[in-house]
Design an enzyme around this catalytic site. Structure first.
Site, mmCIF file in Angstrom:
data_model
loop_
_atom_site.group_PDB
_atom_site.id
_atom_site.type_symbol
_atom_site.label_atom_id
_atom_site.label_comp_id
_atom_site.label_asym_id
_atom_site.label_seq_id
_atom_site.Cartn_x
_atom_site.Cartn_y
_atom_site.Cartn_z
ATOM 1 N N LYS A 116 0.817 -1.221 0.000
ATOM 2 C CA LYS A 116 0.000 0.000 0.000
ATOM 3 C C LYS A 116 0.844 1.262 0.000
ATOM 4 O O LYS A 116 0.420 2.279 -0.534
ATOM 5 C CB LYS A 116 -1.008 -0.012 1.154
ATOM 6 C CG LYS A 116 -2.099 -1.046 0.951
ATOM 7 C CD LYS A 116 -3.444 -0.632 1.501
ATOM 8 C CE LYS A 116 -4.515 -1.618 1.054
ATOM 9 N NZ LYS A 116 -5.836 -1.388 1.618
ATOM 10 N N LYS A 198 -4.017 -9.654 -6.541
ATOM 11 C CA LYS A 198 -5.368 -9.992 -6.083
ATOM 12 C C LYS A 198 -6.387 -8.991 -6.609
ATOM 13 O O LYS A 198 -6.066 -7.824 -6.851
ATOM 14 C CB LYS A 198 -5.421 -10.087 -4.556
ATOM 15 C CG LYS A 198 -5.464 -8.774 -3.821
ATOM 16 C CD LYS A 198 -6.044 -8.942 -2.421
ATOM 17 C CE LYS A 198 -6.355 -7.562 -1.851
ATOM 18 N NZ LYS A 198 -7.271 -7.538 -0.751
ATOM 19 N N LYS A 201 -11.140 -4.147 -4.524
ATOM 20 C CA LYS A 201 -12.268 -3.252 -4.836
ATOM 21 C C LYS A 201 -11.821 -1.822 -5.083
ATOM 22 O O LYS A 201 -12.554 -1.042 -5.664
ATOM 23 C CB LYS A 201 -13.353 -3.346 -3.762
ATOM 24 C CG LYS A 201 -12.969 -2.875 -2.380
ATOM 25 C CD LYS A 201 -14.187 -2.916 -1.477
ATOM 26 C CE LYS A 201 -13.925 -3.636 -0.168
ATOM 27 N NZ LYS A 201 -12.891 -3.020 0.670
HETATM 28 P P1 ATP Z 1 -9.149 -2.493 -0.756
HETATM 29 O O1 ATP Z 1 -9.012 -2.631 -2.234
HETATM 30 O O2 ATP Z 1 -9.936 -1.308 -0.325
HETATM 31 O O3 ATP Z 1 -7.863 -2.657 -0.009
HETATM 32 P P2 ATP Z 1 -10.046 -5.181 -0.579
HETATM 33 O O4 ATP Z 1 -10.820 -5.507 -1.810
HETATM 34 O O5 ATP Z 1 -8.684 -5.706 -0.474
HETATM 35 O O6 ATP Z 1 -10.089 -3.662 -0.305
HETATM 36 P P3 ATP Z 1 -10.924 -5.535 2.176
HETATM 37 O O7 ATP Z 1 -12.020 -4.671 2.640
HETATM 38 O O8 ATP Z 1 -9.548 -5.175 2.580
HETATM 39 O O9 ATP Z 1 -10.960 -5.720 0.588
HETATM 40 O O10 ATP Z 1 -11.225 -7.032 2.597
HETATM 41 C C1 ATP Z 1 -12.472 -7.590 2.942
HETATM 42 C C2 ATP Z 1 -12.360 -9.095 2.966
HETATM 43 O O11 ATP Z 1 -12.269 -9.585 1.635
HETATM 44 C C3 ATP Z 1 -11.114 -9.623 3.677
HETATM 45 O O12 ATP Z 1 -11.456 -10.744 4.444
HETATM 46 C C4 ATP Z 1 -10.185 -10.008 2.570
HETATM 47 O O13 ATP Z 1 -9.323 -11.045 2.928
HETATM 48 C C5 ATP Z 1 -11.152 -10.456 1.498
HETATM 49 N N1 ATP Z 1 -10.610 -10.275 0.172
HETATM 50 C C6 ATP Z 1 -10.196 -9.106 -0.361
HETATM 51 N N2 ATP Z 1 -9.769 -9.274 -1.629
HETATM 52 C C7 ATP Z 1 -9.931 -10.598 -1.888
HETATM 53 C C8 ATP Z 1 -9.661 -11.412 -3.030
HETATM 54 N N3 ATP Z 1 -9.183 -10.897 -4.145
HETATM 55 N N4 ATP Z 1 -9.941 -12.719 -2.964
HETATM 56 C C9 ATP Z 1 -10.439 -13.248 -1.851
HETATM 57 N N5 ATP Z 1 -10.714 -12.549 -0.729
HETATM 58 C C10 ATP Z 1 -10.469 -11.248 -0.736
#
Ligand code: ATP
Ligand code: LTN
Length: 333
Positions: A116, A198, A201
């Site tokens: 990040k 990964k 969002k």
């Molecule tokens: P950001 O992009 O804002 O960092 P993020 O998409 O990584 O967000 P988080 O809010 O940090 O999502 O995570 C919410 C949940 O979703 C966590 O339990 C995380 O492990 C899971 N998660 C996030 N991205 C993935 C992915 N690509 N595949 C599976 N699980 C995910």
């Protein structure tokens, strides 16, 4: 069995954007399963979200939308505790205390901070560094036994366990040491445009992820343009990150295992496979989208639910924080 105390589950999601199918398959789907058998606390991690600059009006709106989505996924605000992190100040309070039981060195090893900070080089704030300690506070406040997360959060959970064990050793057993809970498939859904990263969002490229609120048309287009390879043979293997990812998504949506998928698509090209994946994703999220559209129209209901969540979460959080403050030696009057 009736009177046996249920194990406690806690997890959170940041209201940084509409969740992707990665968030759903890797985390939210398990939240729903676990809500049947456990005492569950699920929160919108808005305190975590501000470690990256957010536009205030958008953050507010996204928090409400995320809350509606959690209910749409099937969480019951009466049976489970569904709340907003900033509504319960004990998260910040415990986080400060835990900072003093976290070594700078161990916090420096967190890979998400490194990723990040590269992504937000203009705003490498202390909150971003401290993020995992706040996450530990979220978990330990509720004495969670299990934490359903995607694979990307494994290292943070390990840190929370270390902090809990350290605190328990310095004083007397205070915190339950939490276990991670990973779903079988979908634990790591990758970006459609760069399948070595990964799906996230907050990825600025809209083609990289499928959001839970995308229309069928958008979903079909995004999956059609997903990066694959030139072999044109559907199987799970090395050097096939794009196809491996689509197979994982397809498997998570349909319940079919990889061997079955390989058999079903034997002799077929990527065009057919992508069309099937798109169809499966659309089918999988349609009931959630339908429910969401009802919920989001009823702001009063959503607000009532968050108030209930806040009340129930506060009760549990205050109990742990009081215990911690006493052990640390704060003068309580
Ligand atoms: P950001 O992009 O804002 O960092 P993020 O998409 O990584 O967000 P988080 O809010 O940090 O999502 O995570 C919410 C949940 O979703 C966590 O339990 C995380 O492990 C899971 N998660 C996030 N991205 C993935 C992915 N690509 N595949 C599976 N699980 C995910
Ligand atoms: N850091 C998590 C979100 C999160 C979380 C938590 C997950 C914040 N607090 C507590 C599990 C338990 C993420 O998914 N990025």
């Amino acid at each position: 069995m009736e009177n046996e105390k249920k194990k406690i589950v806690l997890s959170c999601i940041q209201p940084t954007s509409v969740p992707t199918i990665g968030n759903y398959l890797g985390a939210l789907k398990n939240w729903k399963y676990m809500s049947e058998d456990y005492d569950c606390y699920y929160a919108i991690a808005d305190l975590h979200a501000i470690t990256v600059r957010q536009e205030p009006a958008k953050l507010r709106k996204q928090s409400m939308e995320m809350y509606a989505l959690l209910l749409a996924v099937g969480l019951d605000p009466e049976k489970n505790v569904v709340f907003v992190q900033s509504h319960v100040p004990e998260h910040s309070q415990l986080s400060w205390i835990l900072n003093c039981y976290t070594q700078f060195g161990e916090a420096s090893r967190m890979t998400q901070f490194k990723e990040k900070s590269l992504k937000h080089a203009d705003n490498i704030n202390v909150g971003l560094f401290d993020y995992p300690v706040l996450m530990a506070a979220d978990i330990l406040l509720y004495q969670a036994d299990f934490v359903p997360i995607g694979a990307d959060q494994k290292q943070h959970l390990e840190l929370a366990r270390n902090i809990a064990e350290r605190f328990n050793q310095v004083y007397t057993p205070t915190f339950v040491v939490p276990e991670p809970f990973f779903g079988k498939v979908g634990a790591r859904v990758m970006s459609l445009q760069d399948p070595t990263k990964k799906m996230s969002k907050s990825d600025p490229n809209p083609k990289a992820s499928v959001s839970m609120l995308d229309t069928p048309d958008m979903i079909a287009k995004k999956i059609k343009s997903a990066v694959t390879d030139s072999e044109a043979k559907v199987y799970y293997g090395e050097g096939k990150d794009g196809i491996n990812n689509l197979m994982s998504i397809y498997s998570a949506c349909t319940g079919l295992d990889f061997a079955q998928i390989e058999k079903d698509f034997d002799g077929k090209g990527y065009g057919d496979f992508k069309a099937a994946v798109a169809e499966a994703v659309i089918e999988c999220i349609k009931p959630i989208q339908d429910e969401y559209s009802h919920l989001i129209a009823d702001k009063k209901y959503l607000e009532d639910c968050t108030r209930l969540g806040k009340e129930k979460a506060s009760y549990a959080a205050q109990k742990t924080l009081r215990k911690v403050m006493k052990k640390v030696g704060f003068w309580q009057v």
